[in-house]
Design a protein around this motif. Structure first.
Motif, PDB file in Angstrom:
ATOM      1  N   GLY A  27       0.711  -1.200  -0.359  1.00 50.20           N
ATOM      2  CA  GLY A  27      -0.332   0.262  -0.315  1.00 50.20           C
ATOM      3  C   GLY A  27       0.922   1.081   0.361  1.00 50.20           C
ATOM      4  N   ILE A  28       2.060   0.800  -0.349  1.00 43.04           N
ATOM      5  CA  ILE A  28       2.844   2.431  -0.090  1.00 43.04           C
ATOM      6  C   ILE A  28       2.643   3.026  -1.605  1.00 43.04           C
ATOM      7  N   ARG A  29       2.182   3.879  -1.438  1.00 37.71           N
ATOM      8  CA  ARG A  29       2.585   4.757  -2.519  1.00 37.71           C
ATOM      9  C   ARG A  29       3.854   5.968  -3.501  1.00 37.71           C
ATOM     10  N   PRO A  30       3.985   5.273  -4.242  1.00 37.88           N
ATOM     11  CA  PRO A  30       4.933   6.191  -4.542  1.00 37.88           C
ATOM     12  C   PRO A  30       4.950   8.615  -5.187  1.00 37.88           C
ATOM     13  N   ARG A  31       5.465   8.482  -4.633  1.00 36.75           N
ATOM     14  CA  ARG A  31       5.487   9.726  -4.993  1.00 36.75           C
ATOM     15  C   ARG A  31       5.236  10.811  -6.300  1.00 36.75           C
ATOM     16  N   PRO A  32       4.318  11.218  -7.015  1.00 40.85           N
ATOM     17  CA  PRO A  32       5.176  11.960  -8.279  1.00 40.85           C
ATOM     18  C   PRO A  32       6.862  12.440  -8.336  1.00 40.85           C
ATOM     19  N   PRO A  33       6.882  12.300  -9.624  1.00 39.89           N
ATOM     20  CA  PRO A  33       7.284  11.659 -10.571  1.00 39.89           C
ATOM     21  C   PRO A  33       7.140  10.301 -11.831  1.00 39.89           C
ATOM     22  N   LEU A  34       7.623   9.416  -9.735  1.00 39.19           N
ATOM     23  CA  LEU A  34       7.766   8.428  -9.939  1.00 39.19           C
ATOM     24  C   LEU A  34       6.705   7.338 -10.056  1.00 39.19           C
ATOM     25  N   SER A  35       6.892   6.642 -10.977  1.00 39.58           N
ATOM     26  CA  SER A  35       5.714   5.072 -11.425  1.00 39.58           C
ATOM     27  C   SER A  35       5.150   4.841 -10.514  1.00 39.58           C
ATOM     28  N   HIS A  36       4.407   3.792  -9.883  1.00 40.43           N
ATOM     29  CA  HIS A  36       4.187   2.722  -9.186  1.00 40.43           C
ATOM     30  C   HIS A  36       4.800   1.391  -9.944  1.00 40.43           C
TER      31      HIS A  36
END
Length: 215
Positions: A113-122
């Motif tokens: 459930g850790i969401r990458p921060r933009p601009p990094l894609s999942h």
């Protein structure tokens, strides 16, 4: 310059310590105090680089993304067929995940459930893009059946690869992963590759597994 080098080394030490604890205990069960103790640094040193635990998770996901893209670029520039490049990429990620807790725990964070921060894609979006591009090329090279649904196969392959590692993490030693990756490819090759080219890729899967076998 020396101060900058020490700062980079300290940052790397903190990331490695955090990854080791996230891998063994889980992200939610690891505190910043645990990381300070495990890294053998001061709280001031940790907060100089990372204001919160989420910043450490994001740094690990960035490293995972950078490594996956670097491996993809390397396999693309060595004269391999597109299917071989894709196989080598999955085995390369497997090898690095076995050896490096930073890369190993990136998957755990991504599935937790850790969401990458933009601009990094999942990571899964990134892997789908990589797999899709190589499957399209493999069809053109006649190494994969021309009537496959590229999107379906790419999605299934990523799910297969991720799921194998997630299930294996809780059921068997990490050094079993190369065998599981080879098993995955044995199934996929028989489904995707024309009979006239199948032996080559089955042999390649066996060879790549042997190269990663524990000594």
């Amino acid at each position: 310059m020396a101060r900058q080098l020490r700062a980079e080394q300290t940052r790397s030490t903190i990331i490695t310590a955090a990854a080791d604890l996230f891998d063994r205990r889980g992200y939610e069960s690891t505190s910043l105090s645990d990381i300070v103790e495990h890294a053998q640094v001061t709280k001031g040193a940790l907060y100089f680089h990372f204001a919160a635990k989420e910043d450490l998770a994001h740094a690990i996901l960035e490293l995972q993304s950078h490594t996956a893209r670097r491996l993809a670029d390397e396999t693309d520039h060595r004269g391999h067929t597109s299917l071989e490049a894709l196989m080598r990429l999955t085995f390369g990620i497997t090898r690095m995940s076995v050896e490096d807790p930073v890369l190993r725990v990136g998957l755990r964070l991504a599935t937790g459930g850790i969401r990458p921060r933009p601009p990094l894609s999942h990571p899964f979006t990134e892997w789908l893009d990589i797999v899709t591009a190589r499957l399209v090329a493999a069809v053109k090279e006649a190494d994969v059946h021309p009537d496959i649904d590229i999107d379906v196969v790419a999605h299934s392959l990523v799910c297969f690869f991720v799921g194998t590692r997630v299930v294996g993490r809780s059921r068997e030693p990490v050094d079993r992963q190369p065998r599981r990756t080879a098993e995955m490819w044995n199934i996929l090759i028989r489904s995707l590759v024309p009979v006239t080219r199948r032996a080559r890729y089955l042999s390649l899967a066996a060879r790549l597994e042997r190269e990663l076998a524990p000594v």
